[in-house]
Design an enzyme around this catalytic site. Structure first.
Site, PDB file in Angstrom:
ATOM      1  N   ALA A   1       0.841  -1.206   0.000  1.00  0.00           N
ATOM      2  CA  ALA A   1       0.000   0.000   0.000  1.00  0.00           C
ATOM      3  C   ALA A   1       0.871   1.249   0.000  1.00  0.00           C
ATOM      4  O   ALA A   1       0.575   2.219  -0.709  1.00  0.00           O
ATOM      5  CB  ALA A   1      -0.938  -0.006   1.208  1.00  0.00           C
ATOM      6  N   HIS A   2       1.953   1.249   0.776  1.00  0.00           N
ATOM      7  CA  HIS A   2       2.870   2.391   0.778  1.00  0.00           C
ATOM      8  C   HIS A   2       3.459   2.600  -0.620  1.00  0.00           C
ATOM      9  O   HIS A   2       3.513   3.722  -1.122  1.00  0.00           O
ATOM     10  CB  HIS A   2       3.995   2.171   1.795  1.00  0.00           C
ATOM     11  CG  HIS A   2       3.615   2.462   3.202  1.00  0.00           C
ATOM     12  ND1 HIS A   2       2.735   1.683   3.914  1.00  0.00           N
ATOM     13  CD2 HIS A   2       4.008   3.445   4.046  1.00  0.00           C
ATOM     14  CE1 HIS A   2       2.605   2.167   5.136  1.00  0.00           C
ATOM     15  NE2 HIS A   2       3.365   3.242   5.234  1.00  0.00           N
ATOM     16  N   LYS A   3       3.884   1.512  -1.226  1.00  0.00           N
ATOM     17  CA  LYS A   3       4.462   1.592  -2.568  1.00  0.00           C
ATOM     18  C   LYS A   3       3.435   2.173  -3.549  1.00  0.00           C
ATOM     19  O   LYS A   3       3.757   3.048  -4.348  1.00  0.00           O
ATOM     20  CB  LYS A   3       4.908   0.200  -3.018  1.00  0.00           C
ATOM     21  CG  LYS A   3       5.528   0.167  -4.388  1.00  0.00           C
ATOM     22  CD  LYS A   3       5.948  -1.249  -4.754  1.00  0.00           C
ATOM     23  CE  LYS A   3       6.546  -1.240  -6.153  1.00  0.00           C
ATOM     24  NZ  LYS A   3       6.768  -2.572  -6.666  1.00  0.00           N
TER      25      LYS A   3
END
Length: 122
Positions: free
Chosen positions: A35-37
């Site tokens: 999700a961060h990516k």
């Protein structure tokens, strides 16, 4: 006990000191490494200015009922913290986007520590 409500402000962060017990009301976003990516590659799906990010591994289950659009419904069965060090490659940039509180199981590196300081986040 210090009570905070999202979105978190610099004034909220400035009230905190090591060892404080806090409660957080409002929206808490769960996000793991992918999700961060994706946030960095595609942009955040919502405003993360003042956000609280919980490094979590949710267990989501499809339920048999469909919503009015005919799409499957999902429910969150459980959620628990996941190892935060997997977010190290992305966390500094996400903090630079305005997130203010990170909740997880540790292992963050010096680049994240420096970003927390730079962004007045915890």
């Amino acid at each position: 006990m210090i009570e905070l409500t999202t979105p978190i402000t610099d004034e909220d962060i400035n009230k905190l000191k090591t060892g404080d017990v806090i409660t957080i009301s409002g929206q808490i976003l769960t996000a793991r490494d992918q999700a961060h990516k994706r946030i960095l590659e595609e942009g955040a799906p919502c405003n993360i200015e003042g956000a609280v990010l919980f490094h979590a591994g949710p267990i989501i289950q499809e339920v048999e009922d469909e919503n009015e659009d005919g799409e499957s419904k999902y429910v969150m069965v459980a959620v628990g913290p996941t190892t935060s060090m997997r977010m190290n490659p992305y966390e500094s940039d996400v903090l630079d986007m305005g997130a203010k509180i990170i909740i997880g199981k540790g292992g963050m590196d010096d680049s994240v520590r420096e970003s927390l300081i730079r962004n007045n986040a915890v």
